[in-house]
Write a protein that holds these residues in place. Structure first.
Motif, PDB file in Angstrom:
ATOM      1  N   LEU A  77       0.821  -1.207   0.000  1.00  0.00           N
ATOM      2  CA  LEU A  77       0.000   0.000   0.000  1.00  0.00           C
ATOM      3  C   LEU A  77       0.856   1.258   0.000  1.00  0.00           C
ATOM      4  O   LEU A  77       0.553   2.226  -0.695  1.00  0.00           O
ATOM      5  N   SER A  78       1.959   1.245   0.774  1.00  0.00           N
ATOM      6  CA  SER A  78       2.728   2.492   0.782  1.00  0.00           C
ATOM      7  C   SER A  78       3.543   2.668  -0.491  1.00  0.00           C
ATOM      8  O   SER A  78       4.000   3.765  -0.768  1.00  0.00           O
ATOM      9  N   ALA A  79       3.674   1.605  -1.279  1.00  0.00           N
ATOM     10  CA  ALA A  79       4.331   1.768  -2.574  1.00  0.00           C
ATOM     11  C   ALA A  79       3.379   2.410  -3.589  1.00  0.00           C
ATOM     12  O   ALA A  79       3.743   2.622  -4.745  1.00  0.00           O
ATOM     13  N   GLY A  80       2.145   2.701  -3.167  1.00  0.00           N
ATOM     14  CA  GLY A  80       1.236   3.392  -4.072  1.00  0.00           C
ATOM     15  C   GLY A  80       0.356   2.453  -4.875  1.00  0.00           C
ATOM     16  O   GLY A  80      -0.324   2.867  -5.799  1.00  0.00           O
ATOM     17  N   ILE A  81       0.353   1.178  -4.509  1.00  0.00           N
ATOM     18  CA  ILE A  81      -0.527   0.233  -5.210  1.00  0.00           C
ATOM     19  C   ILE A  81      -1.726  -0.045  -4.309  1.00  0.00           C
ATOM     20  O   ILE A  81      -1.564  -0.451  -3.168  1.00  0.00           O
ATOM     21  N   ILE A  82      -2.922   0.212  -4.821  1.00  0.00           N
ATOM     22  CA  ILE A  82      -4.116  -0.150  -4.059  1.00  0.00           C
ATOM     23  C   ILE A  82      -4.721  -1.367  -4.757  1.00  0.00           C
ATOM     24  O   ILE A  82      -5.396  -1.242  -5.772  1.00  0.00           O
ATOM     25  N   PRO A  83      -4.471  -2.556  -4.213  1.00  0.00           N
ATOM     26  CA  PRO A  83      -5.055  -3.741  -4.847  1.00  0.00           C
ATOM     27  C   PRO A  83      -6.575  -3.720  -4.728  1.00  0.00           C
ATOM     28  O   PRO A  83      -7.118  -3.088  -3.821  1.00  0.00           O
ATOM     29  N   ALA A  84      -7.241  -4.436  -5.627  1.00  0.00           N
ATOM     30  CA  ALA A  84      -8.701  -4.536  -5.547  1.00  0.00           C
ATOM     31  C   ALA A  84      -9.085  -5.240  -4.253  1.00  0.00           C
ATOM     32  O   ALA A  84     -10.084  -4.923  -3.627  1.00  0.00           O
ATOM     33  N   GLY A  85      -8.268  -6.204  -3.839  1.00  0.00           N
ATOM     34  CA  GLY A  85      -8.509  -6.891  -2.575  1.00  0.00           C
ATOM     35  C   GLY A  85      -7.196  -7.416  -2.053  1.00  0.00           C
ATOM     36  O   GLY A  85      -6.271  -7.701  -2.823  1.00  0.00           O
ATOM     37  N   MET A  86      -7.091  -7.504  -0.728  1.00  0.00           N
ATOM     38  CA  MET A  86      -5.868  -8.049  -0.137  1.00  0.00           C
ATOM     39  C   MET A  86      -6.295  -8.807   1.122  1.00  0.00           C
ATOM     40  O   MET A  86      -6.668  -8.211   2.123  1.00  0.00           O
ATOM     41  N   GLU A  87      -6.270 -10.126   1.027  1.00  0.00           N
ATOM     42  CA  GLU A  87      -6.837 -10.971   2.073  1.00  0.00           C
ATOM     43  C   GLU A  87      -5.760 -11.854   2.666  1.00  0.00           C
ATOM     44  O   GLU A  87      -4.834 -12.279   1.974  1.00  0.00           O
ATOM     45  N   MET A  88      -5.914 -12.154   3.946  1.00  0.00           N
ATOM     46  CA  MET A  88      -4.927 -12.980   4.610  1.00  0.00           C
ATOM     47  C   MET A  88      -5.629 -14.113   5.363  1.00  0.00           C
ATOM     48  O   MET A  88      -6.737 -13.931   5.861  1.00  0.00           O
ATOM     49  N   MET A  89      -4.980 -15.261   5.425  1.00  0.00           N
ATOM     50  CA  MET A  89      -5.506 -16.395   6.197  1.00  0.00           C
ATOM     51  C   MET A  89      -4.359 -17.009   6.976  1.00  0.00           C
ATOM     52  O   MET A  89      -3.241 -17.065   6.476  1.00  0.00           O
TER      53      MET A  89
END
Ligand SMILES: Cc1cc2nc3c(=O)[nH]c(=O)nc-3n(C[C@H](O)[C@H](O)[C@H](O)COP(=O)(O)OP(=O)(O)OC[C@H]3O[C@@H](n4cnc5c(N)ncnc54)[C@H](O)[C@@H]3O)c2cc1C
Lengths: 486, 353
Positions: free
Chosen positions: A242-254
């Motif tokens: 995120l701080s690299a300026g990329i806003i992914p459509a979704g970012m999920e963790m398990m």
């Protein structure tokens, strides 16, 4: 209700067609709970109107007889928001299920509240559009319920929650009056009533029509799966992207327990030995997506991901998501019962919070699997328990309460998207002080002076907080330690 | 950097007890936007300073009196920005005033409005109670969303003390293109672009040409540039700033003219009103400079499903078009926050306007 029950039934019968009024115990039974099945209560009456004017008639009658009303969509809510009242009317909106308009020129759709979330995106697809907020329950849940809960989904990181995607609503007041708020323009004169209605859990009005923004289908969507042998490092990767300026459509963790459950259930090809996996979805214009995948892969590898895998094709992409979207039922297979929490924390506190959840899990002797919308810091710890073992539900609830209080302590909140309902009503006393709660009640009274809509949910009375005994300022800590009060 | 919270709270408490009206004032740059307001000045411009900013969280918390330009410059140092690209309307613009007026700039239809970026607030209500809503996290559905209700409330529900905002990364590249065309073609072009996943971050039709700003990775920007028959524009940034701040020649008024903001469904056909028009926000926000009477402008907008606000000019201003049923609700909400009616009297919706 017993004394006014005959009058209520007679009045409702005069206004509603026969199939819109349920009174027999066997017909009421399916409505005794929502998605939080640990809480059950039989409704006094169920009304299932086919039209807005029938819904209006129900409200008028209830207002006249001072009978409380609990609105209900599909009943997938996870906080007991649609839990009925024994002496009240349950007003089901699921039959108001028409898509009234797909307005391509203005990039919006007008729908009735009972339209299912996925049905709207499917109807918009031939026009090249979709409705962005996509709760995992999207096959079943209704747009009306989504508005009432301000629901989110895996794509909310980039495209916003329900509140960011609603342009207008029509609501019925508790008196049965129709109010029109907003429309197809981007803003309307007056106070931002849409903001307070989204997430109001059926306390401020019954939503009977919604105008939502539609978004163009992305040209391409691609998902990258990364495995980590350390949960903290996976958490760090989220902030880095995120701080690299990329806003992914979704970012999920398990976490590992969730990975194994999901893999066992849908065979998504997840690495079952990983401590955590991260799913990063990138969407948009073709070349932009390619460039972002390249950058994201590089960052993940630099941060020590043990495995980075870009979905080979659309089928594999959907399979990766299937694992995530089915995480709840997958965990349901591992344990007789599970209890889903919904706290949100500042992302940077993730490693510490996970460590403390693991400690609490040990302390209470109950396993916890973690699934989260990592991009927004929204955690869904799932507590595994067996309701048939005496005392286990109570222990589960106590553990859940501790997890939520932990979220508050690190500057977060007790609910990111599932709502307070009946379930988190006591934690509201920890999250907010008396003056805030009093302000909520005053605001509610502006919409519903008699308190007839969904009473007892979402906002606790000060009296209840006093009984609960754990007030707002606890352990000498204010809810937002990072923020000065003055 | 100063924390005037306790003094402000004392002032509001005392004013509430005495029934003394207060006029909340920040940088004083937006008085032209709100109806006149009588009362002792409650100056919040000294309540300044950044409280918290963690670039990797994309969240910033600042006191309401902090100058907007200071916030923007700190964000820029970390490659970030306010996604709603607010207009300043003067050097002294503050964060609180911008939110109280719900002001958003050209990026609004593509990135979101001021309210969309608000995560939490501390406010003083009309009783002088210090209240905190929302927080610093992206998702929060605990309690009613009072922070967003404050946005656009023109200071009539509470004094904004500090705000947590979601911020966005600066795009890797920005480029402005110009397409010469008429108004109807411009509306159709903007609708067409909005129907595709393109890196458009601003569109405006002005002086016979459609201006479009592209923001994103250079590949995406280049791909779209090749698709559109257009001429590149130098000084694109200055253009969007001039549009946002209303300093372009278009906004210069003759003595009998007024500047109107018309908020409409974006695809609405051109309104039959004399004067000159500029389309902003993909067609959803239209600027009209005209000498026509307020009633004609307002009724044309209402018929098209929209609403008007007069930005500049002289003479009487029409009352905001709020239905009688909704007006009652507005008045009850006002009383719920400010029972003594001391906060910015005259600026409540529909009372006078
Ligand atoms: C497996 C599973 C996965 C889920 N995943 C997600 C997820 O990813 N994200 C997420 O945000 N949620 C999720 N949820 C929770 C739930 O699906 C959402 O809260 C959803 O929006 C509820 O919609 P519903 O139609 O089922 O509403 P219900 O459960 O029927 O009602 C929810 C609340 O809204 C009120 N309400 C309903 N309709 C109206 C109306 N028309 N007017 C006024 N008030 C109304 C009710 O009174 C109640 O308080 C999940 C649930 C399940 C079971």
């Amino acid at each position: 209700m017993t004394s006014i029950y005959p009058a209520l039934i007679a009045a409702l019968r005069a206004e509603l067609p026969e199939d819109a009024l349920l009174t027999s115990p066997e017909s009421l039974r399916p409505y005794e709970c929502d998605g939080l099945s640990a809480y059950r209560r039989m409704p006094g009456v169920v009304c299932l109107p086919h039209t807005v004017s029938q819904a209006q008639a129900v409200l008028r009658i209830c207002h006249r007889l001072r009978v409380p009303v609990v609105p209900r969509g599909a009943g997938t809510g996870l906080s007991g928001g649609a839990l009925p009242l024994t002496d009240g009317v349950l007003l089901g909106l699921a039959r108001l299920n028409q898509i009234l308009d797909i307005d391509v020129r203005n990039r919006c759709a007008v729908v009735q509240p009972g339209v299912r979330n996925l049905a709207l995106s499917e109807a918009a697809r031939p026009y090249g559009f979709y409705y962005a907020p996509d709760p995992s329950s999207q096959i079943a849940c209704t747009i009306g319920g989504n508005v009432a809960e301000n629901s989110g989904g895996v794509h909310c990181l980039k495209y916003g929650l329900t509140v960011h995607n609603v342009l207008g609503v029509k609501i019925l007041t508790p008196e049965g009056e129709l109010l029109e708020i907003g429309g197809k323009a981007l803003d309307a004169p007056g106070y931002d009533l849409l903001a307070v209605l989204c997430g109001s859990e059926g306390l401020l009005g019954v939503v009977v029509e919604i105008t939502v923004r539609l978004l163009p289908l992305p040209e391409r969507a691609q998902v990258v799966l990364a495995a980590f042998d350390d949960v903290a490092r996976a958490g760090e990767a989220v902030g880095r992207i995120l701080s690299a300026g990329i806003i992914p459509a979704g970012m999920e963790m398990m976490d590992n327990l969730a990975i194994r459950a999901a893999e066992d259930f849908v065979h998504a090809g997840y690495p079952v030995d990983a401590a955590a996996i991260l799913l990063v979805e990138l969407d948009g214009e073709n070349r932009e997506v390619s460039e972002q995948i390249f950058q994201v892969r590089q960052m993940l590898l630099d941060l020590g991901a043990t495995e980075v895998h870009t979905a080979r094709d659309e089928a594999e992409r959907l399979l990766f998501w299937k694992g995530r979207k089915n995480a709840f039922p997958a965990i349901g297979r591992m344990s007789p019962d599970y209890y889903c929490m919904d706290g949100t924390i500042p992302r940077r506190r993730l490693p510490e919070v996970l460590t403390r959840i693991a400690q609490l899990s040990e302390e209470y002797g109950l396993p916890v699997a973690n699934v989260f919308h990592a991009g927004d810091g929204n955690l869904h710890p799932l507590i595994l328990y067996d309701a048939n073992r005496p005392g286990e539900l109570a222990r589960t609830e106590a553990l859940g309460g501790r997890i939520l209080e932990l979220c508050i302590e690190v500057g977060g909140t007790i609910t990111g998207e599932h709502g307070v309902g009946i379930e988190k009503i006591e934690q509201m006393c920890v999250q907010f002080g008396g003056p805030e709660l009093a302000q909520f009640h005053a605001l509610r009274a502006a919409f519903d002076p008699e308190g007839l809509l969904n009473p007892g949910k979402a906002v606790p009375t000060l009296h209840r907080c006093a009984e609960f005994g754990r007030m707002h300022v606890h352990g000498g800590q204010l809810p937002h330690p990072a923020l000065e009060r003055f | 950097m100063a924390n005037l919270g306790p003094e402000l709270q004392e002032r509001v408490r005392a004013a509430c007890a005495a029934g003394q009206p207060l006029r909340i004032s920040g940088g004083g740059t937006k008085d032209f936007l709100s109806p006149a307001c009588e009362g002792a000045v409650l100056d919040v411009s000294g309540h300044t300073g950044l409280i918290d900013y963690a670039p990797s969280e994309l969240v910033l918390t600042a006191r309401a009196g902090t100058p907007l330009k200071e916030i923007e410059s700190i964000l820029a140092q970390h490659g970030q920005m306010l996604g709603f690209e607010p207009p300043h309307f003067g050097a002294g613009a503050t964060l609180g005033g911008t939110l109280a007026c719900a002001l958003s700039g050209p990026r609004r239809p593509y990135a979101g409005a001021a309210r969309d970026f608000v995560l939490g607030m501390h406010i003083l209500n009309g009783r002088g109670e210090l209240l905190g809503f929302g927080g610093q996290v992206m998702k929060n559905v605990a309690g009613f969303d009072v922070s967003r209700l404050m946005v656009g409330a023109r200071g009539t529900l509470g004094v904004i003390l500090d705000v947590s905002l979601k911020v966005l990364p600066l795009p890797a590249e920005e480029r402005t293109l110009r397409v010469a065309c008429g108004q109807e073609d411009a509306i159709a072009l903007m609708a067409g672009w909005a129907g595709k996943p393109l890196p458009v971050s601003a569109t405006a039709w002005i002086d016979g040409a459609l201006m479009v700003r592209l923001s994103g990775l250079s590949q995406a920007v280049e791909a779209m540039t090749q698709q559109v028959i257009s001429e590149p524009v130098s000084g694109g940034q200055a253009f969007w700033q001039g549009l946002r701040e209303q300093t372009l020649p278009f906004f210069a008024l003759q003595p009998d003219e007024s500047l109107w903001r018309i908020s409409l469904p974006p695809g609405s056909p051109p309104l039959a009103l004399s004067g000159r028009t500029c389309l902003d926000w993909g067609g959803a926000q239209r600027w009209l400079v005209t000498a026509q009477p307020p009633e004609s402008v307002a009724s044309a907008a209402h018929q098209a499903g929209g609403a008007v606000t007069r930005y500049r000019g002289s003479g009487d201003v029409p009352v905001a078009n709020i239905s009688p049923a909704l007006l009652g609700l507005h008045q009850r909400i006002k009383r719920a926050f400010d029972p003594a009616g001391i906060l910015n009297p005259g600026r409540e919706f529909g009372v006078r306007s």
